[in-house]
Write a protein that holds these residues in place. Structure first.
Motif, PDB file in Angstrom:
ATOM      1  N   ALA A  29       1.030  -1.171  -0.155  1.00  0.00           N
ATOM      2  CA  ALA A  29       0.068  -0.109  -0.145  1.00  0.00           C
ATOM      3  C   ALA A  29       0.681   1.454  -0.059  1.00  0.00           C
ATOM      4  O   ALA A  29       0.355   2.537  -0.205  1.00  0.00           O
ATOM      5  CB  ALA A  29      -0.945  -0.085   1.195  1.00  0.00           C
ATOM      6  N   GLU A  33       5.163   4.129  -6.980  1.00  0.00           N
ATOM      7  CA  GLU A  33       4.985   3.486  -8.223  1.00  0.00           C
ATOM      8  C   GLU A  33       6.145   3.300  -9.162  1.00  0.00           C
ATOM      9  O   GLU A  33       7.145   4.116  -9.370  1.00  0.00           O
ATOM     10  CB  GLU A  33       3.941   4.495  -9.082  1.00  0.00           C
ATOM     11  CG  GLU A  33       2.529   4.489  -8.248  1.00  0.00           C
ATOM     12  CD  GLU A  33       1.585   5.193  -9.312  1.00  0.00           C
ATOM     13  OE1 GLU A  33       1.934   5.499 -10.113  1.00  0.00           O
ATOM     14  OE2 GLU A  33       0.510   5.646  -8.660  1.00  0.00           O
ATOM     15  N   THR A  58      -2.967  -6.355  -3.661  1.00  0.00           N
ATOM     16  CA  THR A  58      -3.048  -4.935  -3.530  1.00  0.00           C
ATOM     17  C   THR A  58      -2.897  -4.299  -4.744  1.00  0.00           C
ATOM     18  O   THR A  58      -3.734  -3.240  -5.041  1.00  0.00           O
ATOM     19  CB  THR A  58      -1.894  -4.566  -2.693  1.00  0.00           C
ATOM     20  OG1 THR A  58      -2.192  -5.105  -1.071  1.00  0.00           O
ATOM     21  CG2 THR A  58      -2.141  -3.062  -2.276  1.00  0.00           C
ATOM     22  N   GLN A  62      -5.898  -1.900  -6.792  1.00  0.00           N
ATOM     23  CA  GLN A  62      -5.401  -0.764  -7.303  1.00  0.00           C
ATOM     24  C   GLN A  62      -5.440  -0.435  -8.882  1.00  0.00           C
ATOM     25  O   GLN A  62      -5.381   0.696  -9.304  1.00  0.00           O
ATOM     26  CB  GLN A  62      -4.127  -0.145  -6.828  1.00  0.00           C
ATOM     27  CG  GLN A  62      -4.027  -0.041  -5.431  1.00  0.00           C
ATOM     28  CD  GLN A  62      -2.603  -0.083  -4.720  1.00  0.00           C
ATOM     29  OE1 GLN A  62      -1.494  -0.089  -5.650  1.00  0.00           O
ATOM     30  NE2 GLN A  62      -2.360   0.220  -3.546  1.00  0.00           N
ATOM     31  N   ARG A  64      -3.247  -1.545 -10.977  1.00  0.00           N
ATOM     32  CA  ARG A  64      -1.919  -1.373 -11.287  1.00  0.00           C
ATOM     33  C   ARG A  64      -0.989  -2.597 -11.816  1.00  0.00           C
ATOM     34  O   ARG A  64       0.084  -2.304 -12.433  1.00  0.00           O
ATOM     35  CB  ARG A  64      -1.182  -0.418 -10.127  1.00  0.00           C
ATOM     36  CG  ARG A  64      -1.489   0.790  -9.855  1.00  0.00           C
ATOM     37  CD  ARG A  64      -0.932   1.437  -8.449  1.00  0.00           C
ATOM     38  NE  ARG A  64       0.577   1.219  -8.388  1.00  0.00           N
ATOM     39  CZ  ARG A  64       1.498   1.104  -7.423  1.00  0.00           C
ATOM     40  NH1 ARG A  64       0.967   1.218  -6.440  1.00  0.00           N
ATOM     41  NH2 ARG A  64       2.727   0.777  -7.617  1.00  0.00           N
TER      42      ARG A  64
END
Length: 248
Positions: A29, A33, A58, A62, A64
């Motif tokens: 978290a 990035e 996670t 997100q 991602r």
């Protein structure tokens, strides 16, 4: 040549050998990035398997996570054609999973979390049929600086508990380099702006001085993470010497 099997089968000494990075307990978290996240594991540390799953879950939540790449499956394999509802058996078949080398229950939580999220899981390791070719390819030596090549050869020597004859260290080191190149090529091919590709591999493969990071394009932002070592009570050198005893 039994030494080929010794390096092709995952060693547990240091997650495929190597001098460790500074260990850290990663928190997904709070992650910065990055284009590529390299998770360096100890292959028999149970806590590491839970960490893999936490990162995958996670990052997928997100939006991602672009892909999960694995040392544990060969380059060219992928779950990309499977539906998120695919069974574990279908996933294993797609990845041509070798249950002898890599216990499926250990990696299944992270792999299946990616599949359920609709994120492809891809093999990144050098296929076995190319490893003998790599042994003879002295151009691989030139992919590392002389200092890095010496360090990698020492890592291979240490990772095999000084059981390997000196003349076999250079070809075995070439396999290690070729595997790093294979993983780097796979990861680079998957990278997309604003997304993160996660590679799970032994800790020796994520070393910035000799491993996968050296073979990635400089345009990618890369974060190598060695997961904290876990005491197992095993005598790995004794196990390896037993494995390398001549067959009767």
């Amino acid at each position: 040549m039994r030494f080929l099997a010794a390096i092709a089968v995952p060693l547990l000494l240091a997650g495929c050998s190597g001098v460790p990075l500074a260990p850290e307990t990663p928190e997904p978290a709070k992650a910065t990035e990055v284009d590529v996240l390299l998770l360096g594991e100890q292959h028999d540390a149970q806590s590491h398997a839970r960490t893999h799953e936490r990162w995958v879950t996670t990052l997928a939540a997100q939006g991602r996570l672009e892909a999960l790449a694995l040392e544990m499956a060969e380059q060219g394999t992928s779950t990309g054609s499977l539906q998120p509802t695919a069974s574990e058996q279908q996933v294993q078949l797609a990845l041509r999973w070798n249950v002898v080398s890599w216990p499926w229950p250990r990696y299944a939580p992270a792999v299946m979390a990616a599949v359920r999220a609709g994120v492809p899981v891809v093999g990144a390791n050098l296929p076995m049929d190319r490893q003998r070719q790599a042994m003879r390819d002295d151009l691989l030596d030139q992919r590392l600086t002389p200092a890095a090549l010496a360090a990698q050869r020492q890592a291979v020597r240490d990772g095999h508990c000084d059981t390997v004859p000196a003349q076999q260290i250079p070809p075995m080191t070439r396999i290690q380099i070729a595997r790093d190149v294979s993983m780097a090529q796979t990861v680079a091919s998957l990278a997309r702006p604003g997304k993160t590709v996660v590679l799970v591999a032994g800790s020796g493969h994520v070393r910035p001085d000799v491993g996968v990071p050296l073979h990635l394009p400089p345009t990618l932002t890369v974060r190598p993470v060695e997961l904290p070592k876990e005491e197992t009570g095993r005598d790995y050198c004794a196990e390896l010497r037993k494995q390398m005893e001549p067959r009767k």
